[in-house]
Design a protein around this motif. Sequence first.
Motif, PDB file in Angstrom:
ATOM      1  N   ALA A 104      30.419 -19.488 -33.982  1.00  0.00           N
ATOM      2  CA  ALA A 104      31.292 -19.973 -35.048  1.00  0.00           C
ATOM      3  C   ALA A 104      31.196 -19.109 -36.295  1.00  0.00           C
ATOM      4  CB  ALA A 104      30.950 -21.426 -35.388  1.00  0.00           C
ATOM      5  N   ARG A 105      30.006 -18.636 -36.607  1.00  0.00           N
ATOM      6  CA  ARG A 105      29.831 -17.850 -37.836  1.00  0.00           C
ATOM      7  C   ARG A 105      30.659 -16.566 -37.783  1.00  0.00           C
ATOM      8  NH1 ARG A 105      23.827 -16.609 -39.597  1.00  0.00           N
ATOM      9  NH2 ARG A 105      23.967 -18.845 -40.081  1.00  0.00           N
ATOM     10  N   THR A 106      30.539 -15.810 -36.684  1.00  0.00           N
ATOM     11  CA  THR A 106      31.301 -14.567 -36.560  1.00  0.00           C
ATOM     12  C   THR A 106      32.798 -14.849 -36.538  1.00  0.00           C
ATOM     13  OG1 THR A 106      29.506 -13.476 -35.365  1.00  0.00           O
ATOM     14  CG2 THR A 106      31.716 -12.552 -35.110  1.00  0.00           C
ATOM     15  N   ALA A 107      33.198 -15.869 -35.782  1.00  0.00           N
ATOM     16  CA  ALA A 107      34.619 -16.207 -35.700  1.00  0.00           C
ATOM     17  C   ALA A 107      35.175 -16.548 -37.074  1.00  0.00           C
ATOM     18  CB  ALA A 107      34.826 -17.369 -34.731  1.00  0.00           C
ATOM     19  N   ALA A 108      34.437 -17.368 -37.823  1.00  0.00           N
ATOM     20  CA  ALA A 108      34.907 -17.773 -39.156  1.00  0.00           C
ATOM     21  C   ALA A 108      34.998 -16.579 -40.098  1.00  0.00           C
ATOM     22  CB  ALA A 108      33.980 -18.842 -39.721  1.00  0.00           C
ATOM     23  N   GLN A 109      34.001 -15.724 -40.063  1.00  0.00           N
ATOM     24  CA  GLN A 109      34.016 -14.551 -40.941  1.00  0.00           C
ATOM     25  C   GLN A 109      35.208 -13.646 -40.636  1.00  0.00           C
ATOM     26  OE1 GLN A 109      30.128 -12.930 -40.201  1.00  0.00           O
ATOM     27  NE2 GLN A 109      29.125 -14.194 -41.763  1.00  0.00           N
ATOM     28  N   LEU A 110      35.471 -13.436 -39.356  1.00  0.00           N
ATOM     29  CA  LEU A 110      36.587 -12.576 -38.972  1.00  0.00           C
ATOM     30  C   LEU A 110      37.921 -13.192 -39.376  1.00  0.00           C
ATOM     31  CD1 LEU A 110      35.351 -11.417 -35.450  1.00  0.00           C
ATOM     32  CD2 LEU A 110      35.655  -9.964 -37.466  1.00  0.00           C
ATOM     33  N   TRP A 111      38.109 -14.479 -39.089  1.00  0.00           N
ATOM     34  CA  TRP A 111      39.383 -15.118 -39.448  1.00  0.00           C
ATOM     35  C   TRP A 111      39.577 -15.179 -40.957  1.00  0.00           C
ATOM     36  CZ3 TRP A 111      38.467 -18.684 -34.799  1.00  0.00           C
ATOM     37  CH2 TRP A 111      39.309 -18.307 -33.733  1.00  0.00           C
ATOM     38  N   ARG A 112      38.501 -15.410 -41.684  1.00  0.00           N
ATOM     39  CA  ARG A 112      38.631 -15.432 -43.145  1.00  0.00           C
ATOM     40  C   ARG A 112      39.043 -14.062 -43.684  1.00  0.00           C
ATOM     41  NH1 ARG A 112      34.328 -19.338 -43.475  1.00  0.00           N
ATOM     42  NH2 ARG A 112      32.800 -17.648 -43.411  1.00  0.00           N
ATOM     43  N   SER A 113      38.597 -13.007 -43.031  1.00  0.00           N
ATOM     44  CA  SER A 113      38.926 -11.663 -43.516  1.00  0.00           C
ATOM     45  C   SER A 113      40.412 -11.361 -43.385  1.00  0.00           C
ATOM     46  CB  SER A 113      38.121 -10.615 -42.744  1.00  0.00           C
ATOM     47  OG  SER A 113      38.596 -10.473 -41.410  1.00  0.00           O
ATOM     48  N   LEU A 114      41.107 -12.108 -42.521  1.00  0.00           N
ATOM     49  CA  LEU A 114      42.538 -11.881 -42.333  1.00  0.00           C
ATOM     50  C   LEU A 114      43.375 -12.583 -43.389  1.00  0.00           C
ATOM     51  CD1 LEU A 114      42.854 -12.275 -38.455  1.00  0.00           C
ATOM     52  CD2 LEU A 114      42.981 -10.168 -39.775  1.00  0.00           C
ATOM     53  N   ASP A 115      42.801 -13.577 -44.039  1.00  0.00           N
ATOM     54  CA  ASP A 115      43.518 -14.347 -45.047  1.00  0.00           C
ATOM     55  C   ASP A 115      44.841 -14.860 -44.478  1.00  0.00           C
ATOM     56  OD1 ASP A 115      43.879 -15.536 -47.514  1.00  0.00           O
ATOM     57  OD2 ASP A 115      44.894 -13.795 -48.379  1.00  0.00           O
ATOM     58  N   ALA A 116      44.775 -15.407 -43.266  1.00  0.00           N
ATOM     59  CA  ALA A 116      45.986 -15.857 -42.585  1.00  0.00           C
ATOM     60  C   ALA A 116      46.423 -17.226 -43.087  1.00  0.00           C
ATOM     61  CB  ALA A 116      45.737 -15.924 -41.078  1.00  0.00           C
ATOM     62  N   GLU A 117      47.736 -17.479 -43.003  1.00  0.00           N
ATOM     63  CA  GLU A 117      48.265 -18.772 -43.435  1.00  0.00           C
ATOM     64  C   GLU A 117      47.925 -19.870 -42.428  1.00  0.00           C
ATOM     65  OE1 GLU A 117      52.398 -18.474 -44.184  1.00  0.00           O
ATOM     66  OE2 GLU A 117      52.215 -16.962 -45.757  1.00  0.00           O
ATOM     67  N   ASP A 118      47.968 -19.550 -41.146  1.00  0.00           N
ATOM     68  CA  ASP A 118      47.665 -20.533 -40.107  1.00  0.00           C
ATOM     69  C   ASP A 118      46.153 -20.594 -39.940  1.00  0.00           C
ATOM     70  OD1 ASP A 118      47.425 -22.161 -37.939  1.00  0.00           O
ATOM     71  OD2 ASP A 118      48.846 -21.095 -36.678  1.00  0.00           O
ATOM     72  N   THR A 119      45.547 -21.693 -40.348  1.00  0.00           N
ATOM     73  CA  THR A 119      44.084 -21.790 -40.361  1.00  0.00           C
ATOM     74  C   THR A 119      43.549 -22.802 -39.359  1.00  0.00           C
ATOM     75  OG1 THR A 119      44.171 -23.462 -42.116  1.00  0.00           O
ATOM     76  CG2 THR A 119      44.011 -21.153 -42.798  1.00  0.00           C
ATOM     77  N   ARG A 120      44.334 -23.159 -38.337  1.00  0.00           N
ATOM     78  CA  ARG A 120      43.863 -24.169 -37.388  1.00  0.00           C
ATOM     79  C   ARG A 120      42.553 -23.749 -36.725  1.00  0.00           C
ATOM     80  NH1 ARG A 120      49.113 -25.064 -33.811  1.00  0.00           N
ATOM     81  NH2 ARG A 120      49.280 -22.853 -34.340  1.00  0.00           N
ATOM     82  N   ASP A 121      42.487 -22.493 -36.288  1.00  0.00           N
ATOM     83  CA  ASP A 121      41.253 -22.022 -35.645  1.00  0.00           C
ATOM     84  C   ASP A 121      40.101 -21.999 -36.644  1.00  0.00           C
ATOM     85  OD1 ASP A 121      42.126 -21.306 -32.891  1.00  0.00           O
ATOM     86  OD2 ASP A 121      43.485 -19.993 -33.988  1.00  0.00           O
ATOM     87  N   LEU A 122      40.375 -21.503 -37.835  1.00  0.00           N
ATOM     88  CA  LEU A 122      39.325 -21.421 -38.852  1.00  0.00           C
ATOM     89  C   LEU A 122      38.843 -22.812 -39.242  1.00  0.00           C
ATOM     90  CD1 LEU A 122      37.631 -19.742 -40.781  1.00  0.00           C
ATOM     91  CD2 LEU A 122      39.561 -19.750 -42.391  1.00  0.00           C
ATOM     92  N   ASP A 123      39.758 -23.747 -39.390  1.00  0.00           N
ATOM     93  CA  ASP A 123      39.377 -25.109 -39.760  1.00  0.00           C
ATOM     94  C   ASP A 123      38.432 -25.727 -38.733  1.00  0.00           C
ATOM     95  OD1 ASP A 123      40.919 -24.956 -42.024  1.00  0.00           O
ATOM     96  OD2 ASP A 123      42.629 -26.032 -41.181  1.00  0.00           O
ATOM     97  N   VAL A 124      38.628 -25.369 -37.455  1.00  0.00           N
ATOM     98  CA  VAL A 124      37.806 -25.958 -36.393  1.00  0.00           C
ATOM     99  C   VAL A 124      36.404 -25.360 -36.384  1.00  0.00           C
ATOM    100  CG1 VAL A 124      37.541 -26.130 -33.892  1.00  0.00           C
ATOM    101  CG2 VAL A 124      39.737 -26.631 -34.931  1.00  0.00           C
ATOM    102  N   VAL A 125      36.279 -24.035 -36.587  1.00  0.00           N
ATOM    103  CA  VAL A 125      34.968 -23.399 -36.433  1.00  0.00           C
ATOM    104  C   VAL A 125      34.107 -23.463 -37.698  1.00  0.00           C
ATOM    105  CG1 VAL A 125      35.804 -21.857 -34.636  1.00  0.00           C
ATOM    106  CG2 VAL A 125      35.829 -21.090 -37.018  1.00  0.00           C
ATOM    107  N   GLU A 126      34.725 -23.584 -38.870  1.00  0.00           N
ATOM    108  CA  GLU A 126      33.947 -23.539 -40.117  1.00  0.00           C
ATOM    109  C   GLU A 126      32.835 -24.583 -40.178  1.00  0.00           C
ATOM    110  OE1 GLU A 126      36.167 -21.524 -43.881  1.00  0.00           O
ATOM    111  OE2 GLU A 126      36.938 -23.481 -43.265  1.00  0.00           O
ATOM    112  N   PRO A 127      33.069 -25.819 -39.731  1.00  0.00           N
ATOM    113  CA  PRO A 127      31.987 -26.811 -39.823  1.00  0.00           C
ATOM    114  C   PRO A 127      30.748 -26.451 -39.006  1.00  0.00           C
ATOM    115  CG  PRO A 127      34.109 -27.891 -39.474  1.00  0.00           C
ATOM    116  CD  PRO A 127      34.327 -26.436 -39.262  1.00  0.00           C
TER     117      PRO A 127
END
Length: 747
Positions: free
Chosen positions: A494-517
């Motif tokens: 989850a940590r790597t996934a969240a860091q990578l998705w955050r770096s994209l600054d994407a509007e669709d955050t469904r994946d990021l919302d799931v892994v951040e916790p």
Amino acid sequence: MDEAKARFLFGEVPDGMDLDDADVRALLFEEAVPSEDRPAWAALQSVIANQIADDTPAEVWQVAQDLVGRGIDRGVVLEQLTLNLTFFTRRILAEQSPFDEAAYVAALHRLPLPDPDDAAAAVPDAVLACQGIDGDHLVHVVLAGLGREPDDVLTEELISHLVDDLVEDDGPLALLAGDRMVHVGDLTAGVVMTHRLSDTEARLGMIVGTFDLATFWRRDDLTLPDGTPIDVYEEESGDLGWRGREGWLGASGPGDLLALRVSDAGVVSISAIPASDEPETDQGLVARLRAAYDRAVEEPWLPVEAEELVLDLLLEDRTTFDIPRLPLADLCAAAGLQRRGDEVAHDQSVWDNEEASLRMWRVIHHFEDKEDRLAAMEALEAAADESADAVVLKSVLKGLQTHEVLIFVADELLGGDDSKEAIESTDRFAQRLLQAAKRPAEIAVARWLCCVVAERRREPLVAERHLQIALNSAPSWGPAVDRAAWYASDRGDARTAAQLWRSLDAEDTRDLDVVEPFEDTPTRLLGRNQPCWCGSGRKYKNCHLNRPALPPLPDRVAWIYRKAAAFLERRGGAAELALVEYAQARAVDPDDDDDILEAFDDPIVIDCALTEGGWFQRFLDERGPLLPEDEVTLVTAWMPVRRTVYEIVEVRPGTGVTVRDVATGDQLDVHEQSLSEEAQVGGLICARAVPDGESHQFIGGMFPVAPGKELDILALCEDGEGYELCEAVAALQDPPVPEDTEDEPWP
């Protein structure tokens, strides 16, 4: 503005509006004609208003007054003035020529246009009078019949548009090679076509004969001689078929040759031809059919439809199908033609040209940006040309750095059926790109495509290695970052996934919302050389050392389900086609693109694709090696669990509910926070309660079931009818239309 001009343009003169202001007039037209209904129409009407207001040219207002004086409605007059301006505007844009005011004024004086109904009737009448009439000659004949001058350019365009409408698939006219126009109903009246009944057709009591019976497919109001209607339907393959009442094919069985006629009234007569009376191959007819094909294929070099072949034969000799002949498919085979669907071709190059043409139109439809279109076409052409040199391939690599172009090209090359041929050809293209790639950005593109090819081969570990090289080559390139985050999430990182998705600054955050916790889950205590807990097979020190461990399985249910959903959304090909089909079923209006897009947001669409559509199994087959072992076990336990209707028996607000399966009577305790805050005892829901390792949880889409409808919904659940379930959900949002009766008119 003069009051008479204002009344003509706007009807009632708006209070408080300065109609001398062109911007005010434009605003009024925009409000009257929304741009989504008729693009640019309001702007063109504003130009007409300016011409009338300024008397430039004066003939616009003169003609408007004259037409209104003849009793023509002012709205109709304004529309015809606008149509005239539209014609000349298009001519300017198409020919890159200056505005011809003299021609414009001459066209104004030829208004009004003929009555649309008269014009629509004149076109087929002219074709009936001269079957096979040349298209250009047809327009001139109709012009003369309507009493118009040969140089009436606006009426000529109107007739051309009418002709285009009348040659649509369900129209009365057809255009044959050589620009010959024919009236289909007149030409095919009384013909008899034959079709050999297959085992499946005989068993199911239907006829699937798009090719053999193409002559009749413009008719959808068919009945049997006793008046029983015939259901004309379209199969998923695109083939059309007929389905009648039980026994409608009589005693006919597999292999029987049927002769079919359709009367002018739409009555279908079917008779079986005894084996001893079956027609023999008519070599003269075969030669004529091949000549008809050669005429049709020569210029466009595209496959020819069955209907065109029959119509060409009938135009040459109206008696060709007065008697039963061999089925059209057999005649085409004898003529050396290969059949695919309702088309035939004599050479692979014809099919290839059709695919290239379709691909070009898909590119044009998909991309608005010209540069993206060119990049996509260049990549697709290079993929088909194995002799493309390094200069071309490096240009392709540059174009594929745009994410949307990259995704589109990959989907085009791999297709929707995961065929071995498509995978192998795409792999060869990816390898050629890899050889040409020298710069980091180029290497990233080539490796990304290699990754997707490996995914389609169900080799996720190979794909992961390609992806890691792509990310190392271009650490900030969006496509590599996003896909690497997806892989990290599936791995449980989850940590790597969240860091990578955050770096994209994407509007669709469904994946990021799931892994951040799950980023800060406590680290497990394992020996450095022990196998990693994630199931990768690597040592702990080379895999998840200094990364968070996985939380308890019940806490990961939403994350696991999101992995399956993300697989459907990101995989492409057949997965994307499946989602579109379920979204169309879920859409309130399946013909409205906006409704279909909105339907994608309903969890029931993905859930039906995963469950009823069988994509949960595909998820495990293609992503299983990446998943932690306990998650594979859990998802495997989910798959046999059918969707059902539950009655709420007990509510524990903020904690969960107890439900009773209406079908079996079994009760389950379900851990559920959001539903438990709103649910009421006795309520009915359609859902799936799956094991979570300790208790049960609802996953995917759920929807309320109205009392009295539970048996209907249960039947859909038990039959695994995912499309019908989506339609049932759509019906919940489609309000009933009040019935209009004579006694109780609805307001």
